[in-house]
Design an enzyme around this catalytic site. Structure first.
Site, mmCIF file in Angstrom:
data_model
loop_
_atom_site.group_PDB
_atom_site.id
_atom_site.type_symbol
_atom_site.label_atom_id
_atom_site.label_comp_id
_atom_site.label_asym_id
_atom_site.label_seq_id
_atom_site.Cartn_x
_atom_site.Cartn_y
_atom_site.Cartn_z
ATOM 1 N N THR A 203 0.840 -1.205 0.000
ATOM 2 C CA THR A 203 0.000 0.000 0.000
ATOM 3 C C THR A 203 0.871 1.250 0.000
ATOM 4 O O THR A 203 1.998 1.207 0.473
ATOM 5 C CB THR A 203 -0.857 -0.034 1.289
ATOM 6 N N GLY A 256 -5.240 -4.753 7.371
ATOM 7 C CA GLY A 256 -6.211 -3.692 7.579
ATOM 8 C C GLY A 256 -7.248 -3.917 8.662
ATOM 9 O O GLY A 256 -7.655 -2.981 9.353
HETATM 10 N N1 ASP Z 1 -3.926 -1.989 4.828
HETATM 11 C C1 ASP Z 1 -4.251 -2.477 3.526
HETATM 12 C C2 ASP Z 1 -5.540 -3.225 3.585
HETATM 13 O O1 ASP Z 1 -5.758 -3.959 4.534
HETATM 14 C C3 ASP Z 1 -3.217 -3.394 2.958
HETATM 15 C C4 ASP Z 1 -1.812 -2.887 3.056
HETATM 16 O O2 ASP Z 1 -1.526 -1.935 3.731
HETATM 17 O O3 ASP Z 1 -0.952 -3.465 2.402
HETATM 18 O O4 ASP Z 1 -6.318 -3.114 2.687
#
Ligand code: ASP
Length: 334
Positions: A203, A256
């Site tokens: 992300t 997340g």
């Molecule tokens: N936090 C993001 C999610 O759960 C994924 C990530 O940060 O890589 O969608």
């Protein structure tokens, strides 16, 4: 006595002017990012892209633009790069699609915008900003968000645009693994086996402090590989993966569900607001709580005085910051 005071004053002055003031901080995801599974070439590519993103955001700040513009400039560069799990290069859902989430928040007036579950918006962060600036809403999802983005004149692409070979192959590996497991065994506290191959979440996020002293935070993601269709992570949820007020801005990355359940970003800000904690202690405590619950990931935070915190409990997190003098710092590993 007088002499002593003068010496002391000079010392205090030098000490404080030597303290770095950061104006932009960003991340490109946290996960099992180790030196062993990184090639020199790949590392160079990540460092170059992170530098490019930092410089783009920094240029906006130097031009006197708002922190929202700086965050957008940095995030767009990472969304357009297949290196990151945002925009081009986003991970796949369990039914083989790319579903994108993004959010922005401007600390001065706590205005915010978010979109979730979109398949055709080239730069989801632009759509989140459009929701914040040009709609009466905070969050829009799916088809509605796509119609809105189109009406706003944002670039719309064929869903194939987001397809990348690497991410597709990871999904196929997870699918094979999944076929051997009992999916009913999964719960909010136990990451299904079928998630485990790809821990390099990827992300992207940025927090900026502009010349007027205003903070903005933004996050953009494809979510987690093999996520169930319709699943929405923390990134577009204000107070979970993204938050800003007049004191601090935060963007998170990681598993997340834990960042949602701990309202991670807002909790960090509340620790500073109500408990007078400094940014590093507040940020560290948030990640410690997530770890205690069994989650993982990291976050970046920048306060109104230009202090930063970038804690994470994974092997690595792509991260970088730039000072008000334009000095760029990049780190990847622990
Ligand atoms: N936090 C993001 C999610 O759960 C994924 C990530 O940060 O890589 O969608």
């Amino acid at each position: 006595m007088q002499k002593l005071c003068i010496v002391l004053l000079i010392f205090i002055n030098t000490f404080f002017s030597a303290q770095k003031k950061y104006v932009l901080v960003l991340h490109g995801g946290a996960g099992t990012i180790t030196r062993e599974n990184m090639t020199a070439e790949k590392e160079k590519a990540y460092r170059a892209k992170l530098t490019e993103a930092l410089k783009a955001g920094y240029a906006e700040i130097m031009k006197g633009k708002s922190s929202v513009d700086a965050v957008a400039a940095a995030i767009i560069i990472m969304e357009d790069s297949p290196l990151f799990n945002a925009g081009k290069g986003a991970v796949f859902t369990s039914d083989g699609k790319n579903e994108l989430d993004a959010a922005i928040m401007f600390g001065k007036d706590k205005s915010a915008g978010a979109i979730a579950g979109v398949h055709t918006v080239k730069n989801p962060i632009k759509a989140a900003i459009a929701v914040m600036k040009n709609s009466e809403h905070v969050m829009m999802i799916g088809e509605g968000a796509e119609i809105f983005a189109r009406e706003q004149g944002l670039e719309i692409v064929n869903p194939d645009y987001f397809w990348t070979k690497d991410r597709w192959e990871i999904l196929q590996k997870l699918k094979q693994k999944e076929a051997l497991k009992n999916p009913l065994k999964t719960s909010q506290n136990h990451l299904p086996e079928s998630y485990e191959v790809d821990q390099k979440f990827g992300t992207v996020g940025a927090v900026a402090l502009d010349k007027d002293g205003n903070i903005a935070a933004g996050t953009s993601t494809g979510g987690m590989t093999n996520k169930k269709f319709g699943r929405i992570g923390d990134a577009p949820i204000i107070g979970a993966g993204t938050y800003a007020n007049t004191q601090v801005g935060i963007s998170a990355t990681g598993w997340g569900e834990f960042f949602i359940r701990t309202t991670a970003a807002r909790t960090l800000a509340a620790k500073m607001e109500y408990q007078n904690k400094d940014i590093k202690s507040a940020a560290g405590e948030v990640i410690a709580e997530i770890e205690k619950m069994g989650g993982d990931g990291g976050l970046i935070a920048l306060d109104k005085d230009g202090n930063i915190a970038m804690p994470f409990n994974t092997a690595g997190m792509y991260r970088g910051a730039v000072t008000e003098n334009g000095h760029v710092e990049i780190e990847i590993y622990k």
